[in-house]
Each structure stands twice: as C-alpha cells, then as structure tokens.
Motif scaffolding. Structure first.
Motif, PDB file in Angstrom:
ATOM      1  N   ALA A 116       0.887  -1.289  -0.071  1.00 41.98           N
ATOM      2  CA  ALA A 116      -0.053   0.040   0.151  1.00 41.98           C
ATOM      3  C   ALA A 116       0.867   1.284  -0.067  1.00 41.98           C
ATOM      4  N   ARG A 117       0.442   2.307  -0.792  1.00 38.36           N
ATOM      5  CA  ARG A 117       1.039   3.626  -0.664  1.00 38.36           C
ATOM      6  C   ARG A 117       0.204   4.420  -0.305  1.00 38.36           C
ATOM      7  N   ARG A 118       0.616   5.670   0.261  1.00 36.74           N
ATOM      8  CA  ARG A 118      -0.481   6.861   0.671  1.00 36.74           C
ATOM      9  C   ARG A 118      -0.170   8.142  -0.556  1.00 36.74           C
ATOM     10  N   VAL A 119      -1.314   8.541  -0.635  1.00 34.19           N
ATOM     11  CA  VAL A 119      -1.486   9.755  -1.599  1.00 34.19           C
ATOM     12  C   VAL A 119      -2.150  10.994  -0.519  1.00 34.19           C
ATOM     13  N   GLN A 120      -1.626  12.018  -0.842  1.00 31.00           N
ATOM     14  CA  GLN A 120      -2.305  13.127  -0.155  1.00 31.00           C
ATOM     15  C   GLN A 120      -2.912  13.970  -1.362  1.00 31.00           C
ATOM     16  N   VAL A 121      -4.186  14.410  -0.831  1.00 30.49           N
ATOM     17  CA  VAL A 121      -4.991  15.346  -1.929  1.00 30.49           C
ATOM     18  C   VAL A 121      -5.249  16.415  -1.028  1.00 30.49           C
ATOM     19  N   THR A 122      -4.612  17.799  -1.575  1.00 29.56           N
ATOM     20  CA  THR A 122      -5.063  19.064  -1.012  1.00 29.56           C
ATOM     21  C   THR A 122      -5.900  19.986  -2.078  1.00 29.56           C
ATOM     22  N   VAL A 123      -6.942  20.449  -1.376  1.00 26.03           N
ATOM     23  CA  VAL A 123      -7.908  21.216  -2.094  1.00 26.03           C
ATOM     24  C   VAL A 123      -7.844  22.609  -1.828  1.00 26.03           C
ATOM     25  N   THR A 124      -7.926  23.743  -2.684  1.00 26.02           N
ATOM     26  CA  THR A 124      -8.062  25.181  -2.211  1.00 26.02           C
ATOM     27  C   THR A 124      -8.964  25.697  -3.213  1.00 26.02           C
ATOM     28  N   ALA A 125      -9.710  26.914  -2.779  1.00 23.69           N
ATOM     29  CA  ALA A 125     -10.512  27.577  -3.696  1.00 23.69           C
ATOM     30  C   ALA A 125     -10.523  29.121  -3.169  1.00 23.69           C
ATOM     31  N   ALA A 126      -9.853  29.925  -4.232  1.00 25.68           N
ATOM     32  CA  ALA A 126      -9.862  31.526  -4.001  1.00 25.68           C
ATOM     33  C   ALA A 126     -11.210  32.117  -3.789  1.00 25.68           C
ATOM     34  N   ALA A 127     -12.200  31.625  -4.538  1.00 27.86           N
ATOM     35  CA  ALA A 127     -13.463  31.975  -4.238  1.00 27.86           C
ATOM     36  C   ALA A 127     -14.332  31.053  -4.247  1.00 27.86           C
ATOM     37  N   PRO A 128     -15.715  30.990  -3.829  1.00 26.05           N
ATOM     38  CA  PRO A 128     -16.742  30.313  -3.784  1.00 26.05           C
ATOM     39  C   PRO A 128     -17.292  29.988  -5.228  1.00 26.05           C
ATOM     40  N   PRO A 129     -17.763  28.865  -5.697  1.00 27.58           N
ATOM     41  CA  PRO A 129     -18.343  28.896  -6.783  1.00 27.58           C
ATOM     42  C   PRO A 129     -20.027  29.094  -6.537  1.00 27.58           C
ATOM     43  N   SER A 130     -20.750  29.082  -7.471  1.00 28.40           N
ATOM     44  CA  SER A 130     -22.292  29.420  -7.316  1.00 28.40           C
ATOM     45  C   SER A 130     -22.883  28.235  -6.380  1.00 28.40           C
ATOM     46  N   ALA A 131     -22.394  27.136  -6.794  1.00 25.28           N
ATOM     47  CA  ALA A 131     -22.953  25.897  -6.197  1.00 25.28           C
ATOM     48  C   ALA A 131     -22.675  25.800  -4.578  1.00 25.28           C
ATOM     49  N   ARG A 132     -23.736  25.412  -3.658  1.00 24.89           N
ATOM     50  CA  ARG A 132     -23.493  25.501  -2.489  1.00 24.89           C
ATOM     51  C   ARG A 132     -22.768  24.313  -2.081  1.00 24.89           C
ATOM     52  N   LEU A 133     -22.658  23.155  -2.841  1.00 24.34           N
ATOM     53  CA  LEU A 133     -21.959  21.773  -2.424  1.00 24.34           C
ATOM     54  C   LEU A 133     -21.356  21.358  -3.756  1.00 24.34           C
ATOM     55  N   VAL A 134     -20.080  21.027  -3.963  1.00 27.55           N
ATOM     56  CA  VAL A 134     -19.463  20.654  -4.746  1.00 27.55           C
ATOM     57  C   VAL A 134     -18.803  19.192  -4.492  1.00 27.55           C
TER      58      VAL A 134
END
Length: 205
Positions: A116-134
């Motif tokens: 097994a190996r580990r993978v890191q996923v980082t998410v950023t968003a400079a501004a919110p989209p129009s959707a409440r939930l993505v």
C-alpha cells in the motif's frame, strides 16, 4: 430476485474495507448527483477484476472557510492484483466547476504486489462557486487497467440551524446530590430542509 456470486482473484486475501472499495470504486455513476446515488450502480464484473483498493472509499473536505482555506486528505492505495502497478492520480469536480484547485502528492505512485502507498490530496478555492455543495472524484488509474474512483464532497454554504435546542433542567434550583440530581436535557445537532433534507452535526460539544 437474482443472486450473484462475486469471485475475486485469490492471489491475495480481500478483507472488508478492500471489498467495499472494489464494489464502490468500480461502480457506474450514471447521470445523477453523487449525493443522490452515492457511488452509483454496481458493476460486479469490473469489481471482480479490479486491481486497486482505496481507503477511505469517500472523502469529505469539510466546509470552505475563505480564500486562504485549504484541506488535505490522505488516501491509502492498496495493490490487490498479481502484478506491480504504476498508478496515476487525478481529481475532477462535477458540473464543470473550475473554482477549485487540487494538489496531489505524488501524482504517480508505484505500488508493489500486496503493498500500500499513501497519496495526499489538497484542495483550495480562492472564491466560492455558485453551487452550495461541490462533489467530484479522485481518479486512481493503474497503467493498463481500469480506473478506481473515490468520491469527494466540499461544502461552501452551511444551512442555518440552532445546533443546541430544547435545553432544559428538570429542577431549576437543587442541592448537590448523587442520588437525586437535576437532569440536563438537550438536543444536539439538527435536521433541516435546505434543498433537500440536511443533517447538521455538532463538531464539538
């Protein structure tokens, strides 16, 4: 009623979490939203020959808190096949949402048989989209094999709710007592109707 027998390759033992990943990760999503159908429709044939398992089987990135906000989650990728796998990792958002940026480390990972190996996923968003939930998918693609999907979700707007309700003491005035105490009762969390039924949990009490 039809009964299916799912015969997974027997080179390595398959335990509960890995089996759940094989079933969910190779499912067919269709056109409905992830929040409505989950992973989608089972494809037992694809699951039976699947070469990867991932833990967890889905990711929650929490609630967006502003332009400097980021969230990092770790996926453990396990090789359940009979060969060494070179896996490419990517992330996509549903509905053509472009406000999110993903950083994946590593983008390509080599996983030996049974390892097994580990993978890191980082998410950023400079501004919110129009959707409440993505929502979207992390895609784990072994060379020469089918892609395993790990659904994810990120909330941009939280429903407004009173998270502590119906707070009451059985006795407003009382002496200290182990045998006849005053009882504090309350409701923690809420169920609200906000574009559907939403469960609003209490993070810390």
């Amino acid at each position: 009623t039809e009964i299916y027998t799912l015969s997974l390759h027997d080179a390595l033992p398959i335990y509960g979490p890995a089996l759940a990943s094989l079933l969910a990760g190779y499912a067919q999503r269709g056109g409905a939203a992830t929040t409505a159908v989950g992973a989608g429709m089972l494809r037992l044939g694809a699951s039976a020959v699947g070469e990867l398992a991932a833990s967890p089987t889905a990711l929650g990135f929490g609630i967006w808190e502003g332009p400097r906000w980021h969230a990092t989650r770790t996926i453990t990728v396990r090789n359940v096949s009979t060969r060494r796998l070179v896996v490419s990792v990517g992330a996509v958002a549903d509905g053509g949402v472009t406000a999110l940026r993903f950083r994946i480390v590593p983008r390509t990972v080599t996983v030996p048989i049974g390892s097994a190996r580990r993978v890191q996923v980082t998410v950023t968003a400079a501004a919110p989209p129009s959707a409440r939930l993505v929502t979207g998918m992390v895609e784990l693609a072994p060379a020469g094999s089918e892609t395993l999907h790990v659904p994810w979700a990120l909330l941009f707007q939280t429903p407004q709710a009173d998270l502590l309700a119906h707070v009451a003491l059985s006795s407003a005035s009382f002496p200290p007592s182990d045998t006849n105490p005053s009882i504090l009762s309350l409701q923690a969390g809420a169920v609200v109707r906000d574009r559907g039924v939403q469960i609003v949990p209490v993070r810390r009490l």
